[in-house]
Design a protein around this motif. Structure first.
Motif, PDB file in Angstrom:
ATOM      1  N   HIS A 101       0.822  -1.212   0.000  1.00  0.00           N
ATOM      2  CA  HIS A 101       0.000   0.000   0.000  1.00  0.00           C
ATOM      3  C   HIS A 101       0.858   1.266   0.000  1.00  0.00           C
ATOM      4  O   HIS A 101       0.438   2.299  -0.535  1.00  0.00           O
ATOM      5  N   HIS A 102       2.041   1.191   0.577  1.00  0.00           N
ATOM      6  CA  HIS A 102       2.963   2.323   0.608  1.00  0.00           C
ATOM      7  C   HIS A 102       3.299   2.794  -0.810  1.00  0.00           C
ATOM      8  O   HIS A 102       3.361   4.006  -1.081  1.00  0.00           O
TER       9      HIS A 102
ATOM     10  N   TYR B  19       4.720  18.953  -4.419  1.00  0.00           N
ATOM     11  CA  TYR B  19       4.444  17.516  -4.448  1.00  0.00           C
ATOM     12  C   TYR B  19       5.669  16.714  -4.862  1.00  0.00           C
ATOM     13  O   TYR B  19       5.848  15.570  -4.425  1.00  0.00           O
ATOM     14  N   ARG B  20       6.530  17.298  -5.689  1.00  0.00           N
ATOM     15  CA  ARG B  20       7.799  16.630  -6.019  1.00  0.00           C
ATOM     16  C   ARG B  20       8.641  16.435  -4.753  1.00  0.00           C
ATOM     17  O   ARG B  20       9.171  15.346  -4.497  1.00  0.00           O
TER      18      ARG B  20
ATOM     19  N   ALA C 261      10.756  13.159  -0.189  1.00  0.00           N
ATOM     20  CA  ALA C 261      10.879  12.996   1.272  1.00  0.00           C
ATOM     21  C   ALA C 261      10.321  11.650   1.720  1.00  0.00           C
ATOM     22  O   ALA C 261      10.853  11.031   2.659  1.00  0.00           O
ATOM     23  N   ARG C 262       9.300  11.177   1.050  1.00  0.00           N
ATOM     24  CA  ARG C 262       8.662   9.922   1.459  1.00  0.00           C
ATOM     25  C   ARG C 262       9.401   8.679   0.961  1.00  0.00           C
ATOM     26  O   ARG C 262       8.998   7.560   1.274  1.00  0.00           O
TER      27      ARG C 262
ATOM     28  N   GLU D  28      14.627   3.964   1.426  1.00  0.00           N
ATOM     29  CA  GLU D  28      16.076   4.171   1.404  1.00  0.00           C
ATOM     30  C   GLU D  28      16.727   3.599   2.662  1.00  0.00           C
ATOM     31  O   GLU D  28      17.765   2.929   2.589  1.00  0.00           O
ATOM     32  N   GLN D  29      16.122   3.819   3.815  1.00  0.00           N
ATOM     33  CA  GLN D  29      16.671   3.282   5.063  1.00  0.00           C
ATOM     34  C   GLN D  29      16.544   1.765   5.113  1.00  0.00           C
ATOM     35  O   GLN D  29      17.450   1.074   5.590  1.00  0.00           O
ATOM     36  N   THR D  30      15.435   1.233   4.621  1.00  0.00           N
ATOM     37  CA  THR D  30      15.239  -0.220   4.637  1.00  0.00           C
ATOM     38  C   THR D  30      16.285  -0.916   3.780  1.00  0.00           C
ATOM     39  O   THR D  30      16.799  -1.982   4.150  1.00  0.00           O
TER      40      THR D  30
END
Length: 217
Positions: free
Chosen positions: A97-98, A130-131, A136-137, A142-144
């Protein structure tokens, strides 16, 4: 036979990619973008006028993140999905869903207000906001991926990669390459080298040529 309605590199690519990864037989119906304006008769098939539309007998689905899971669990023997009771089931659902709700949503607004609207209706500041929201989201992915894992789930490639990976694919089409973080870029390089991905692109290309359609981007 499964039937998929699709536009070039639209969110329906998730469904096309899943079909190819699972090796399922399907009938691909290519549409110009946006179909609700350029192929009005399509509204009889899908009143929303959006893609994807997956037809499987009496089942009709229009959500690009849900379709890969449906294909996996109904036609794919569970491949590419995770089941209740498995350790990564929660993470799988979250990523599924992300990819759509958290990542593709701001991208579509960027695309609309930067490109798709007529010149006089474009909103450069809205598009830029929105870009930045989308970029940012990407922090969670990236961390995972920072621990060197090959895919989002430690158990291997899944629909989670298809859902989130499409957001990177769209970002690249929107010329955001230089803004994308390194782990996400390296991960997408692995995804786009998969046979299922390249077959989906080839099927899309052939369908466009057959219909005389041009790329969106």
């Amino acid at each position: 036979m499964l039937q998929l309605w699709h536009c070039h590199d639209a969110r329906s690519f998730r469904a096309l990619w899943a079909l190819e990864e699972l090796g399922l037989d399907y009938d691909l119906r290519m549409l110009p973008f946006p179909p609700r304006a350029l192929r009005k008769e399509y509204m009889a098939e899908n009143p929303l006028g959006t893609v994807p539309l997956l037809i499987d007998g009496d089942t009709r689905m229009t959500e690009s993140a849900a379709i890969p899971h449906y294909l996996s669990t109904v036609h794919g023997g569970g491949r590419l999905a995770r089941a209740p009771g498995e350790a990564e089931y929660g993470a799988y659902l979250n990523w599924l869903h992300h990819g759509e709700a958290t990542l593709t949503f701001p991208q579509t607004l960027y695309l609309r207000y930067a490109t798709l609207e007529p010149e006089e209706r474009r909103q450069p500041q809205v598009a830029e906001d929105y870009r930045k929201w989308f970029l940012a989201r990407l922090r969670l992915a990236e961390q995972t991926l920072a621990d060197g894992r090959e895919y989002l789930l430690t158990g291997g490639f899944s629909n989670a990669d298809i859902s989130v990976g499409y957001a990177i694919q769209l970002a690249l089409a929107l010329r955001m390459h230089d803004d994308l973080p390194p782990n996400c870029l390296a991960w997408f390089d692995r995804l786009s080298a998969r046979d299922g991905f390249t077959r989906a692109q080839a099927a899309q290309r052939a369908g466009m040529e057959a219909e005389g359609l041009k790329p969106i981007f």
